[in-house]
Motif scaffolding. Structure first.
Motif, PDB file in Angstrom:
ATOM      1  N   LEU A   1       0.776  -1.141  -0.158  1.00  0.00           N
ATOM      2  CA  LEU A   1      -0.193  -0.072  -0.197  1.00  0.00           C
ATOM      3  C   LEU A   1       0.625   1.230  -0.066  1.00  0.00           C
ATOM      4  N   ALA A   2       0.770   2.011  -0.922  1.00  0.00           N
ATOM      5  CA  ALA A   2       1.397   3.516  -1.050  1.00  0.00           C
ATOM      6  C   ALA A   2       0.330   4.392  -1.268  1.00  0.00           C
ATOM      7  N   TYR A   3       0.388   5.610  -0.332  1.00  0.00           N
ATOM      8  CA  TYR A   3      -0.611   6.786  -0.443  1.00  0.00           C
ATOM      9  C   TYR A   3       0.238   7.658  -0.212  1.00  0.00           C
ATOM     10  N   LEU A   4       0.421   8.656  -1.202  1.00  0.00           N
ATOM     11  CA  LEU A   4       1.146   9.929  -1.363  1.00  0.00           C
ATOM     12  C   LEU A   4       0.316  11.168  -1.606  1.00  0.00           C
TER      13      LEU A   4
ATOM     14  N   PHE B   1       2.323  -4.646   8.554  1.00  0.00           N
ATOM     15  CA  PHE B   1       1.587  -5.402   9.086  1.00  0.00           C
ATOM     16  C   PHE B   1       1.730  -6.787   8.884  1.00  0.00           C
ATOM     17  N   LYS B   2       1.339  -7.716   9.748  1.00  0.00           N
ATOM     18  CA  LYS B   2       1.174  -9.133   9.714  1.00  0.00           C
ATOM     19  C   LYS B   2      -0.437  -9.121  10.212  1.00  0.00           C
TER      20      LYS B   2
ATOM     21  N   ASN C   1       0.380 -10.324   4.555  1.00  0.00           N
ATOM     22  CA  ASN C   1       1.681  -9.502   5.046  1.00  0.00           C
ATOM     23  C   ASN C   1       1.539  -8.229   4.227  1.00  0.00           C
ATOM     24  N   VAL C   2       1.435  -6.953   4.985  1.00  0.00           N
ATOM     25  CA  VAL C   2       1.174  -5.697   4.483  1.00  0.00           C
ATOM     26  C   VAL C   2       2.509  -4.870   4.622  1.00  0.00           C
ATOM     27  N   ARG C   3       2.907  -4.143   3.585  1.00  0.00           N
ATOM     28  CA  ARG C   3       4.072  -3.148   3.512  1.00  0.00           C
ATOM     29  C   ARG C   3       3.340  -1.901   3.187  1.00  0.00           C
ATOM     30  N   TRP C   4       3.357  -0.949   4.030  1.00  0.00           N
ATOM     31  CA  TRP C   4       2.731   0.419   3.654  1.00  0.00           C
ATOM     32  C   TRP C   4       3.488   1.676   3.926  1.00  0.00           C
TER      33      TRP C   4
END
Length: 319
Positions: free
Chosen positions: A160-163, A220-221, A226-229
């Motif tokens: 997830l990327a939010y800029l 997050f797990k 598995n989430v990379r944000w």
């Protein structure tokens, strides 16, 4: 059925016009609005006959007198994040249900307190969690639910990327002050976290890799992911191809490398949210609890730097 009567707290806010439109589109009536800032011309195209107040005391007097012969059914709350709890409390204790923008509150214990007031008053608190109503997100939830029925132990990999670029004003406003906004994760990330946990399960591990005034990033797990944000309000970190298009916002969610397209379809989601609430199907305190707990933990954790499973955009921040 009679039209429902609404009061609005925070009428000058960025998101307030969507609430005014939702009240109008659902065929209901805005009776009164409150905001310390008095340049609220947007009301002329929605509810020009609504009473307007810049002082809480005069607003409360009006509500009290109105309720003697009529009834305010709902308070819509679009104030700065740190005021949500007290504004919700005001609504419930005036015999109205509350419809509040996200983040509902800043800390999970605030939700516990509001649950007590719900019990005391018999009124309800609803949170705007519009991503749960977005067609693309609903379709993703249905797809994942079907796959997990076949393979309950499946683990998805999500980025997830939010800029969303903000100028210097942002850091002088309440939004740039952690004690008032809750920080970047609360202010611009909370609805994404809610959406991800709604689909992929509760947070089991919460790691923060970067935490500065203009960037929050972590991992997050979840039960099934598995989430990379990565969140930022700094224009410098937006991909060059997006800048070349003259855009100042970049949003991307990939699930197992596949981009989830949900850039459109947002314009009517507040109205949809109001329709669900008015039909008795809104999202309440229990639905809000998980994401509020997550952002509170992020706020109180130390950043560990570029260790472990961090989002690739983190390398833009660290020299």
């Amino acid at each position: 059925m009679r039209k429902k009567n609404f009061a609005l707290i925070g009428a000058s806010g960025y998101i307030a016009p969507r609430h005014m439109k939702a009240i109008k589109d659902t065929g209901n009536n805005l009776v009164a609005a409150l905001d310390p800032y008095d340049g609220i011309g947007i009301m002329d195209s929605n509810f020009p006959q609504a009473e307007f107040f810049t002082e809480l005391e005069r607003f409360e007097d009006f509500i009290d007198n109105f309720n003697k012969t009529n009834k305010i059914d709902y308070f819509s709350i679009t104030t700065p994040n740190y005021l949500h709890k007290s504004d919700i409390r005001l609504a419930l204790r005036n015999g109205a249900d509350a419809i509040c923008e996200k983040p509902l509150v800043l800390n999970p214990e605030d939700i516990d307190h509001l649950k007590e007031i719900e019990k005391e008053t018999g009124k309800r608190v609803y949170n705007i969690l519009q991503l749960r109503l977005h067609d693309s997100i609903v379709a993703l939830k249905e797809k994942v639910a079907k796959e997990l029925k076949e393979n309950p132990n499946k683990i998805y990999n999500i980025d997830l990327a939010y800029l969303t670029s903000r100028g210097k004003w942002y850091f002088e406003s309440w939004k740039g002050k952690e004690e008032k906004s809750g920080g970047l994760a609360s202010n611009i990330g909370v609805h994404f976290y809610d959406m991800l946990t709604w689909i992929f399960g509760d947070v089991e591990e919460n790691i923060v890799h970067i935490k500065t005034k203009d960037v929050n990033a972590g991992s997050f797990k979840l039960k099934n992911a598995n989430v990379r944000w990565f969140l930022s309000v700094n224009y410098d970190y937006i991909p060059n191809e997006i800048k070349e298009q003259g855009q100042r916002t970049y949003r991307s969610i990939t699930v197992d490398g596949e981009e989830i397209e949900f850039s459109g379809g947002f314009t009517e989601l507040h109205t949809r949210s109001y329709e669900e609430i008015l039909n008795g199907n809104g999202f309440g305190l229990d639905e809000a609890y998980g994401s509020i707990k997550t952002v509170s933990e992020i706020r109180n954790k130390d950043a560990i730097g570029l260790k472990g499973n961090y989002h690739p955009f983190c390398e833009l921040v660290v020299d």
